[in-house]
Design an enzyme around this catalytic site. Structure first.
Site, mmCIF file in Angstrom:
data_model
loop_
_atom_site.group_PDB
_atom_site.id
_atom_site.type_symbol
_atom_site.label_atom_id
_atom_site.label_comp_id
_atom_site.label_asym_id
_atom_site.label_seq_id
_atom_site.Cartn_x
_atom_site.Cartn_y
_atom_site.Cartn_z
ATOM 1 N N ASN A 1 -6.445 0.948 -2.959
ATOM 2 C CA ASN A 1 -7.350 1.607 -1.776
ATOM 3 C C ASN A 1 -6.488 2.859 -1.357
ATOM 4 O O ASN A 1 -6.349 3.161 -0.409
ATOM 5 C CB ASN A 1 -7.527 0.482 -0.403
ATOM 6 C CG ASN A 1 -6.256 0.252 0.263
ATOM 7 O OD1 ASN A 1 -5.230 0.174 -0.412
ATOM 8 N ND2 ASN A 1 -6.434 -0.017 1.619
ATOM 9 N N HIS B 1 -8.902 -10.292 -1.005
ATOM 10 C CA HIS B 1 -8.763 -10.379 0.466
ATOM 11 C C HIS B 1 -9.986 -10.967 0.979
ATOM 12 O O HIS B 1 -11.165 -10.206 0.908
ATOM 13 C CB HIS B 1 -8.700 -8.844 0.717
ATOM 14 C CG HIS B 1 -8.939 -8.302 2.086
ATOM 15 N ND1 HIS B 1 -8.014 -7.618 2.795
ATOM 16 C CD2 HIS B 1 -10.012 -8.451 3.069
ATOM 17 C CE1 HIS B 1 -8.578 -7.486 4.192
ATOM 18 N NE2 HIS B 1 -9.692 -8.043 4.412
ATOM 19 N N ASP C 1 2.165 -7.230 2.396
ATOM 20 C CA ASP C 1 1.019 -6.203 2.782
ATOM 21 C C ASP C 1 1.500 -5.057 3.541
ATOM 22 O O ASP C 1 0.713 -4.512 4.343
ATOM 23 C CB ASP C 1 0.092 -7.106 3.411
ATOM 24 C CG ASP C 1 -1.391 -6.417 3.671
ATOM 25 O OD1 ASP C 1 -1.359 -5.383 2.828
ATOM 26 O OD2 ASP C 1 -2.071 -6.796 4.325
ATOM 27 N N HIS D 1 1.010 -1.203 0.080
ATOM 28 C CA HIS D 1 0.041 -0.006 -0.029
ATOM 29 C C HIS D 1 0.835 1.202 0.027
ATOM 30 O O HIS D 1 1.673 1.493 0.946
ATOM 31 C CB HIS D 1 -1.031 -0.043 1.279
ATOM 32 C CG HIS D 1 -1.924 -1.242 1.183
ATOM 33 N ND1 HIS D 1 -3.105 -1.069 0.827
ATOM 34 C CD2 HIS D 1 -1.674 -2.418 1.699
ATOM 35 C CE1 HIS D 1 -3.829 -2.340 0.945
ATOM 36 N NE2 HIS D 1 -2.961 -2.959 1.665
ATOM 37 N N HIS E 1 0.771 3.212 8.431
ATOM 38 C CA HIS E 1 -0.228 4.298 9.160
ATOM 39 C C HIS E 1 0.594 5.450 9.788
ATOM 40 O O HIS E 1 1.804 5.258 10.206
ATOM 41 C CB HIS E 1 -0.818 3.334 10.180
ATOM 42 C CG HIS E 1 -1.972 2.547 9.227
ATOM 43 N ND1 HIS E 1 -3.121 2.936 8.500
ATOM 44 C CD2 HIS E 1 -1.963 1.107 9.084
ATOM 45 C CE1 HIS E 1 -3.711 1.840 7.930
ATOM 46 N NE2 HIS E 1 -3.131 0.862 8.408
HETATM 47 O O1 DOR Z 1 -3.814 -4.766 7.946
HETATM 48 C C1 DOR Z 1 -4.337 -4.172 6.815
HETATM 49 N N1 DOR Z 1 -4.033 -3.202 6.349
HETATM 50 N N2 DOR Z 1 -5.021 -5.216 6.007
HETATM 51 C C2 DOR Z 1 -5.669 -4.729 5.135
HETATM 52 O O2 DOR Z 1 -6.369 -5.355 4.496
HETATM 53 C C3 DOR Z 1 -5.604 -3.270 4.611
HETATM 54 C C4 DOR Z 1 -4.392 -2.659 5.180
HETATM 55 C C5 DOR Z 1 -4.428 -1.089 4.770
HETATM 56 O O3 DOR Z 1 -4.744 -0.737 3.659
HETATM 57 O O4 DOR Z 1 -4.022 -0.564 5.843
HETATM 58 ZN ZN ZN Z 2 -5.949 -7.376 2.648
HETATM 59 ZN ZN ZN Z 3 -3.200 -5.234 1.858
#
Ligand code: DOR
Ligand code: ZN
Ligand code: ZN
Length: 428
Positions: free
Chosen positions: A94, A179, A305, A62, A309
């Site tokens: 996303n 997912h 993944d 991401h 954040h």
């Molecule tokens: O832990 C996660 N963070 N799982 C997800 O499916 C999305 C991801 C996020 O975009 O922060």
């Molecule tokens: Zn995911």
């Molecule tokens: Zn993801």
């Protein structure tokens, strides 16, 4: 510029190469892989004692741009990727706006060309706005450079929509990345449902929440003939179904993450929100099953993944914190230290899971040291020892449950299309 990478242990699983060799690079391409290439006017890289591999690929990250640049952007995320040994990343859609049309996909590729330091391949949405009701224009997404479709971050709830998505994706040979989460079971859960969720007093997310949807995706893949790829598989039941489906000839692949391979739900007892991730860290029986899946070929690749954040959404009460782990800069070292150095995974297998494994899932022309291929090269130093310190991350996301761990075996040099991006573990 011509580069001669000399005297390293070259591991290229796609070509069945494992030996002390030299690699000659010119004009961004691999020119020769051989013993004792003579050095006439080349820039020399002394790879003695190092492991030289095709550039590592992380098919699930991401990057947060556009829209969430306070968490990560393409500049910081691709630097984190390079420092972590990755030369190619696929970015999940996303974002805000989500990547559900050609113009957003093109925006991401243009930003990557301008501010990125590794190859960035966008993933488009399955449904418009990731709202789960209407399919995106997949042909348009492919024309704009998307290599797969996914509504990752959330599941596709509607089975009929997923079936339609697979029917379309099949026409274009496009993998559908799922997912898997049955939200009616996962709702409000904070961690894996089991002994430790009871002990710590958290609402649990049962393994069944994932497994129900894995079973649906396998059934729909069989029905449609499409290629479905299970994102972040984390349970024993998921692995068992995927193993059986593969044996039956269903076109299903899967990835596992370093955190699910190396950590268990017990560490949630720290009440540190950096352990909060979706799917959640599982119990030992599940971790063991994922490790078995690595060895027997059920698992196609390791993907991070990477979910950076902002501190504010992690430095808070566990129940309120966001799900996600910033994974790019620890993935390779964590797997080296926790699996390879422990004799649980051969280094050749690890390289395969980070190179030709994901390249084959995506059907992309990467992950090998073929003569004529882009000179994307990852060099590992199996002797380097470092403590994980998120303060030194290139990623804006400092959220890692590996912080403070001393790991042995780190990415040392990252070369993208013949250019040295990382040397000695640092961006040059
Ligand atoms: O832990 C996660 N963070 N799982 C997800 O499916 C999305 C991801 C996020 O975009 O922060
Ligand atoms: Zn995911
Ligand atoms: Zn993801």
């Amino acid at each position: 510029m011509k580069l001669l990478i000399r005297g390293g242990r070259v591991i290229d699983p796609a070509n069945d190469i494992d030996g002390i060799m030299d690699i000659l690079v010119a004009d961004g391409k691999i020119i020769e892989v051989n013993e004792n290439i003579s050095d006439e006017g080349y820039v020399l890289v002394d790879a003695g004692g190092k492991i030289v591999c095709p550039g590592f690929i992380d098919m699930h990250v991401h990057l947060r741009e556009p829209g969430f640049e306070y968490k990560e952007d393409i500049a910081s995320g691709t630097r984190a990727a390079a420092a972590g040994g990755f030369t190619t990343v696929c970015c999940m859609p996303n974002t805000d706006p989500v990547i559900d049309n050609a113009s957003t996909a093109i925006f991401v590729r243009e930003r990557a060309a301008k501010s990125g330091v590794v190859n960035v391949l966008p993933i488009g949405c399955i449904s418009k706005g990731q709202a789960g009701s209407e399919l995106t224009e997949m042909a348009e997404l492919i024309a704009a450079g998307c290599v797969a479709v996914s509504d990752d971050g959330k599941p596709v709830k509607n089975a009929a929509l997923m079936r339609n998505a697979m029917d379309y994706a099949k026409m274009f040979d496009l993998p559908v990345l799922s997912h898997c989460e049955e939200q009616s079971l996962a709702a409000d859960g904070q961690m894996h449902e089991g002994y430790y969720s009871t002990l710590y007093g958290f609402k649990g997310i049962p393994a069944a929440a994932e497994e129900l949807m894995v079973s649906r995706e396998i059934i729909l893949a069989e029905l449609t003939g499409a290629h479905v790829h299970i994102c972040h598989a984390s349970t024993r039941g998921s692995l068992e179904m995927i193993r059986e489906a593969k044996a039956m000839g269903v076109d299903v692949t899967c990835e596992v993450t370093p955190h699910h391979l190396l950590l268990t739900d017990e560490i949630v007892g720290s009440y540190d929100a950096d352990t909060k991730v979706n799917p959640p860290l599982r119990s030992t029986e599940h971790v063991q099953a994922l490790r078995r899946g690595l060895l027997d070929g059920t698992v196609d690749c390791i993907a991070t993944d990477h979910a950076p954040h902002h501190m504010e959404s992690k430095d808070c009460e566990y129940n309120l914190a966001s799900f996600g782990i910033s994974g790019l800069e620890t993935a390779v070292a964590a797997v080296m230290d926790g699996l390879v150095n422990q004799g649980l995974l051969d280094v050749e297998q690890m390289v395969q899971l980070f190179t030709i494994g994901p390249a084959e899932v995506l059907g992309i022309d990467k992950g090998t040291l073929d003569v004529g291929a882009d000179a994307d090269i990852t060099i590992l130093d199996p002797t380097m020892v470092k403590v994980v310190d998120p303060a030194n991350f290139y990623s804006k996301g400092k959220n890692t449950p590996f912080k403070g761990q001393t790991l042995k075996g780190w990415p040392w040099m990252t070369i993208v299309k013949g250019t040295i991006i990382v040397n000695g573990g640092k961006i040059v």
